[in-house]
Motif scaffolding. Sequence first.
Motif, short mmCIF file in Angstrom:
data_model
loop_
_atom_site.label_atom_id
_atom_site.label_comp_id
_atom_site.label_asym_id
_atom_site.label_seq_id
_atom_site.Cartn_x
_atom_site.Cartn_y
_atom_site.Cartn_z
N GLY A 1 0.80 -1.22 -0.18
CA GLY A 1 0.10 0.22 -0.03
C GLY A 1 0.84 1.20 -0.07
N LYS A 2 2.08 1.13 0.18
CA LYS A 2 2.96 2.00 0.33
C LYS A 2 4.07 2.52 -1.02
CE LYS A 2 2.21 3.32 4.54
NZ LYS A 2 1.93 4.94 5.11
N SER A 3 4.22 1.42 -1.90
CA SER A 3 5.19 1.37 -3.01
C SER A 3 4.72 1.52 -4.31
CB SER A 3 5.75 -0.03 -2.88
OG SER A 3 6.40 -0.06 -1.38
N HIS A 4 3.63 2.16 -4.67
CA HIS A 4 3.26 2.41 -6.06
C HIS A 4 4.10 3.42 -6.33
CE1 HIS A 4 0.49 2.32 -9.22
NE2 HIS A 4 0.59 3.79 -9.63
N ASP A 5 4.49 3.37 -7.86
CA ASP A 5 5.24 4.49 -8.57
C ASP A 5 4.79 5.91 -8.22
OD1 ASP A 5 6.74 2.44 -9.56
OD2 ASP A 5 5.88 2.68 -11.55
N SER A 6 5.40 6.92 -7.95
CA SER A 6 5.06 8.19 -7.34
C SER A 6 4.65 8.44 -6.09
CB SER A 6 4.03 8.96 -8.25
OG SER A 6 2.83 8.28 -8.14
N PHE A 7 4.57 7.29 -5.16
CA PHE A 7 4.25 7.49 -3.85
C PHE A 7 5.39 7.81 -2.72
CE2 PHE A 7 0.12 4.52 -3.04
CZ PHE A 7 -0.63 5.35 -4.17
N GLY A 8 6.28 8.29 -3.28
CA GLY A 8 7.43 8.95 -2.44
C GLY A 8 8.18 10.27 -2.94
N PRO A 9 7.22 11.26 -3.02
CA PRO A 9 8.13 12.46 -3.53
C PRO A 9 9.05 12.90 -2.40
CG PRO A 9 5.62 12.64 -4.08
CD PRO A 9 6.12 11.42 -3.08
N ILE A 10 10.28 13.30 -2.80
CA ILE A 10 11.24 13.63 -1.98
C ILE A 10 12.02 14.93 -2.19
CG2 ILE A 10 11.88 11.44 -0.84
CD1 ILE A 10 14.59 11.57 -2.22
N GLY A 11 11.91 15.92 -1.35
CA GLY A 11 12.71 17.07 -1.83
C GLY A 11 11.83 18.48 -1.72
N PRO A 12 12.01 19.46 -2.03
CA PRO A 12 12.93 19.81 -3.27
C PRO A 12 14.37 19.73 -2.82
CG PRO A 12 11.83 21.83 -2.34
CD PRO A 12 11.21 20.77 -1.57
N TRP A 13 14.74 19.89 -1.54
CA TRP A 13 16.03 20.05 -1.08
C TRP A 13 16.61 19.08 -0.20
CZ3 TRP A 13 14.10 25.04 0.89
CH2 TRP A 13 13.63 26.15 -0.36
N LEU A 14 17.79 18.58 -0.22
CA LEU A 14 18.45 17.95 0.79
C LEU A 14 19.03 19.24 1.61
CD1 LEU A 14 19.44 15.94 2.42
CD2 LEU A 14 21.44 15.51 0.91
N VAL A 15 18.52 19.56 2.81
CA VAL A 15 19.17 20.51 3.65
C VAL A 15 19.98 19.95 4.69
CG1 VAL A 15 18.62 22.37 5.38
CG2 VAL A 15 16.98 21.88 3.50
N THR A 16 21.30 20.30 4.56
CA THR A 16 22.29 19.62 5.64
C THR A 16 21.94 19.70 7.08
OG1 THR A 16 23.97 21.54 5.21
CG2 THR A 16 24.05 19.54 3.77
N ALA A 17 22.39 18.89 7.72
CA ALA A 17 21.86 18.89 9.13
C ALA A 17 22.58 20.05 9.76
CB ALA A 17 22.74 17.63 9.80
N ASP A 18 23.81 20.65 9.53
CA ASP A 18 24.26 21.86 10.33
C ASP A 18 23.01 23.00 9.97
OD1 ASP A 18 25.40 21.63 7.34
OD2 ASP A 18 25.77 23.80 7.87
N GLU A 19 22.18 23.10 9.22
CA GLU A 19 21.29 24.08 8.95
C GLU A 19 19.92 23.72 9.54
OE1 GLU A 19 20.78 25.82 4.90
OE2 GLU A 19 22.89 26.24 4.79
N VAL A 20 19.93 22.63 10.31
CA VAL A 20 18.78 22.20 10.97
C VAL A 20 19.08 21.86 12.46
CG1 VAL A 20 16.75 20.80 11.06
CG2 VAL A 20 17.62 21.18 8.84
N PRO A 21 19.26 23.01 13.35
CA PRO A 21 19.82 22.84 14.60
C PRO A 21 19.02 22.04 15.57
CG PRO A 21 19.06 24.91 14.35
CD PRO A 21 19.22 24.58 13.06
N ASP A 22 17.63 21.72 15.21
CA ASP A 22 16.89 21.04 16.00
C ASP A 22 15.53 20.44 15.03
OD1 ASP A 22 15.18 19.82 17.93
OD2 ASP A 22 14.67 21.79 19.05
N PRO A 23 15.67 19.17 14.78
CA PRO A 23 14.85 18.67 13.80
C PRO A 23 13.59 18.15 14.46
CG PRO A 23 16.44 17.06 14.35
CD PRO A 23 16.95 18.28 14.95
N GLN A 24 13.31 18.47 15.82
CA GLN A 24 12.57 18.17 16.72
C GLN A 24 11.70 19.46 17.09
OE1 GLN A 24 13.50 14.39 16.51
NE2 GLN A 24 11.46 15.15 16.82
#
Length: 281
Positions: free
Chosen positions: A172-195
């Motif tokens: 139920g999770k794996s159909h083509d197009s069921f996982g858009p990611i992005g637009p960016w990969l933001v590196t961890a140093d720019e996300v001081p608190d992911p919570q």
Amino acid sequence: MKLFRHGPVGAERPGIVAPDGSARDLSALLPDIAGPLLLPAGLDSIRALDPLALPVLPPGFRHGACVGQVPKFICVGLNYADHAAETGTTVPPEPVLFMKGVNAICGAHDDIEIPRGSSKTDWEVELGVVIGTPAKYVSEAEAMAHVAGYCVVHDVSERAFQMERQGQWVKGKSHDSFGPIGPWLVTADEVPDPQALDLWLEVDGHRYQQGNTRTMVFGVAALVSYISQFMTLQTGDIISTGTPPGVGLGQKPHRVYLRAGQEVRLGLAGLGEQRQRTVQA
């Protein structure tokens, strides 16, 4: 840094967002945003470049998936207590893990396909964690050193396939197009608190999901550590960390699901926004 991949499906090239906000092409210097370039040394080599000296991309380019050659797409279910409640389930005593096929991965603004025979295609905005240094049997104290960065994930789900058919959630999770990611990969140093990240999702302009990652049952460090007890987390693996309340399955008095011809918008604070049209497969 904000890194991305641009260009036609299957021929994406690397890019970077410059300090002036412009999109710049990295393809003359790097092969892809994938593999060794996601390790600390690889990211440091990108940081050493001058983005303003790179070619500017023309407007209207396609954002591909922000990470290429993803080994595993690992997802966490029922990781927001209020989402568990709306689906009629209890908060699990330890993380619920499942996989999405990597074929589901697509660009942030690519169309979402409604599968043939689908009656319950649903939406889920999630924080994605991208692994840098491989992790095996790491502690929570060590876990964050293995995170390369973060991205927006849309964990699209077909609920009938997921919950009413035999077997595991993966179909139920794996159909083509069921996982858009992005637009960016933001590196961890720019996300001081992911919570501490607001996240939201709208369908045809109606806001269904509004939450914050602080209400996750298991935070990023706990998830990286936990998953690494069962499998080695490889460079480029993506962990999708669960969704806040407001999914179609949880709507009252009547559940609401996606159909062809709709527009979905979603985003996370500091990580960008996605916009997709739904089409019939």
